[in-house]
Design a protein around this motif. Sequence first.
Motif, PDB file in Angstrom:
ATOM      1  N   PRO A   1       0.827  -1.214   0.000  1.00 22.27           N
ATOM      2  CA  PRO A   1       0.000   0.000   0.000  1.00 22.27           C
ATOM      3  C   PRO A   1       0.858   1.259   0.000  1.00 22.27           C
ATOM      4  O   PRO A   1       1.897   1.316   0.664  1.00 22.27           O
ATOM      5  CB  PRO A   1      -0.822  -0.129   1.284  1.00 22.27           C
TER       6      PRO A   1
ATOM      7  N   ASN B   1      -0.350   4.638   0.588  1.00 18.97           N
ATOM      8  CA  ASN B   1      -0.761   5.678   1.542  1.00 18.97           C
ATOM      9  C   ASN B   1      -1.504   5.054   2.716  1.00 18.97           C
ATOM     10  O   ASN B   1      -2.706   5.250   2.884  1.00 18.97           O
ATOM     11  CB  ASN B   1      -1.647   6.710   0.847  1.00 18.97           C
ATOM     12  N   SER B   2      -0.766   4.271   3.503  1.00 16.29           N
ATOM     13  CA  SER B   2      -1.375   3.614   4.667  1.00 16.29           C
ATOM     14  C   SER B   2      -0.581   3.958   5.911  1.00 16.29           C
ATOM     15  O   SER B   2       0.473   3.371   6.162  1.00 16.29           O
ATOM     16  CB  SER B   2      -1.409   2.099   4.470  1.00 16.29           C
TER      17      SER B   2
ATOM     18  N   VAL C   1       1.246  -1.449   8.380  1.00 14.70           N
ATOM     19  CA  VAL C   1       0.970  -1.720   6.965  1.00 14.70           C
ATOM     20  C   VAL C   1       0.640  -3.201   6.791  1.00 14.70           C
ATOM     21  O   VAL C   1       1.381  -4.068   7.257  1.00 14.70           O
ATOM     22  CB  VAL C   1       2.180  -1.335   6.090  1.00 14.70           C
ATOM     23  N   SER C   2      -0.460  -3.480   6.127  1.00 16.65           N
ATOM     24  CA  SER C   2      -0.831  -4.856   5.783  1.00 16.65           C
ATOM     25  C   SER C   2      -0.639  -5.038   4.283  1.00 16.65           C
ATOM     26  O   SER C   2      -1.218  -4.293   3.478  1.00 16.65           O
ATOM     27  CB  SER C   2      -2.289  -5.133   6.160  1.00 16.65           C
TER      28      SER C   2
ATOM     29  N   GLN D   1     -11.437  -8.365  -0.108  1.00 14.43           N
ATOM     30  CA  GLN D   1     -10.510  -7.238   0.047  1.00 14.43           C
ATOM     31  C   GLN D   1     -10.628  -6.248  -1.105  1.00 14.43           C
ATOM     32  O   GLN D   1     -10.563  -5.035  -0.911  1.00 14.43           O
ATOM     33  CB  GLN D   1      -9.073  -7.756   0.133  1.00 14.43           C
TER      34      GLN D   1
ATOM     35  N   SER E   1      -5.767  -0.476  -4.746  1.00 15.27           N
ATOM     36  CA  SER E   1      -5.978  -1.798  -4.156  1.00 15.27           C
ATOM     37  C   SER E   1      -4.652  -2.530  -4.054  1.00 15.27           C
ATOM     38  O   SER E   1      -3.719  -2.284  -4.825  1.00 15.27           O
ATOM     39  CB  SER E   1      -6.946  -2.612  -5.009  1.00 15.27           C
TER      40      SER E   1
END
Length: 568
Positions: A187, A189-190, A194-195, A326, A370
């Motif tokens: 990702p 912009n997390s 972070v996942s 997801q 995504s």
Amino acid sequence: MSRVEKKAPSLCTDLPLDNTDICNKLQILEQLLRSCFGPTGRLKQVHNNIGGHVVTTSSSSVLLPAISSPQPFINLIITSIRNHVSRFSDCGLFAAILCLALIEQAKQTGVSGNVAIRLNKYFLGLCTSYLHQEDCGCKMKLDFCSSHNLITLAHSVISSKPASVLTEPEALHISKLAVQAFLLTVPCNSPGIVSLGRIVTVSVEGQCVLDSAVFPGLLVELSDVFGIFKVENLSSHPLRVVLFNVSLAGDLSELGNGTIEVHCGTDTDSQILDQLLEIGKQVVKDEVKLFVCQKVIHPVLQQFLRSHGITVIERLGITLMEPLTQLTGAQPVATLHTTIPLKAYGNVRGLSFRQFGSKTMLHLLPPEESVICTMVLCHRNETMLNELKVVCQKTEHVLRLALREPYALLGGGCTETHLAAHIRHKIMNDVIDTASVLGCSQTEYLLGMKAFCRSLESVATALEHDGGNSLIDLTYAHHWTLPADAIQEHMEDSLGCCGCGLVESSPNMKWSYLNTKYPEFLPAPLSRDTAVLPRVLDSFTAKLNALQVAVETANIALDIRYIIQDMN
């Protein structure tokens, strides 16, 4: 009771490393694994003795589970290496070959088991300490702002598995795709924890490898293309999605556990069908454009939905449920008997068809950024395709490990020879004091050092399978391969570059054959010229753990005094 067999006594083996049968099996295992090592490793066909599926591979993750032995001593080593591979995916053959070499070298030196164990632990500590230093000569930092080193790392993993049968352009293409897919799962912009996302792999047999591709979003294989009358392309408004994880086939067994009371004359089939059509009417009212079910959908419900312009996907399978959830943000609906809440709906940005060979797939585009993507892998036949899938999964894991520790080790045997030269130089300064601290004589200390360094060097020599010779340069301590047909007088012309590709041969360089005596020296640091980039890199995290597993497993093997087998 007369037919009950008498319990057999347990079999006790004293000093297993002095047992000829065990030593012969260890030697065969080492020869088998060494022959698989590296890009030019020889392939193995694995099958059972009564027929069945035949697997062609040189990968430790496939090969080691297929090796079974009645000897617990052998199984101990194999199980330890398999545990490393299950956690780190890479460097399994490195760990196995180094472990077996340490056991063999310890036997040849004649140093007692306890002393050899202490010395191996000490030299392992020197290696790990050096590898964690910022100025380590065989380690380089990975820059995630540039994809070059990531592609090199991926290419090193992919090219080390010859059962994939890839040409150089094909290997480079798959390496770039692996890095592209990996970056799509990170990702952008997390904030906070972070996942990482997920790569869904779709395999297509009979197509050219260069047809392989990566797509953001999800590709779902369609069994009934002609049943889909309308597919929405990119739209300014997201398309609403509903997702069911319960069967919509209309079976009574799907209504749940318990007793079902049916009044006389009641048509249960029509009652259930009416309930299914109520669901259909609701999703039409709620302007759903994509209707997905993990299991089967009743044909009448399918016809109703399609007649209202809704795209229908059934038999999705449990594997794709999580990534689809997801991707769309939909919450799977698990019942037929309640109104679908608005929060259960998800969205996609658009739908389109993708054709790969005989497979037609529906491409679900994510509504926004995504971390789900699909890698379509193509290859000429099933055997090569299966190996390529395994390799790409390992590559993804190796790249994820690089996020945790953004370093890589020089490949091509250069890390092994460099570590050996570093240890030889380091210990010569304080032989008397260190030997005293370790509780051994100076002779035992030097013999232990020789055994450990030769074990490291033997891993580098295992990369050569075509009759060439392995050398070490006496400047940088990198690994070189001299072809079997090379002329000794013009050796520097035949050597080209070292194993990792960072050092080019020159007339003023000196070399020595590996596993022969050469003068102790301090490896010179490499110039940090950004124009010269390595051609082969190994995962820092995986190789460091493999080094530790190899030494610890060898120490356990050296420490075993008795093997007790229950023969019943």
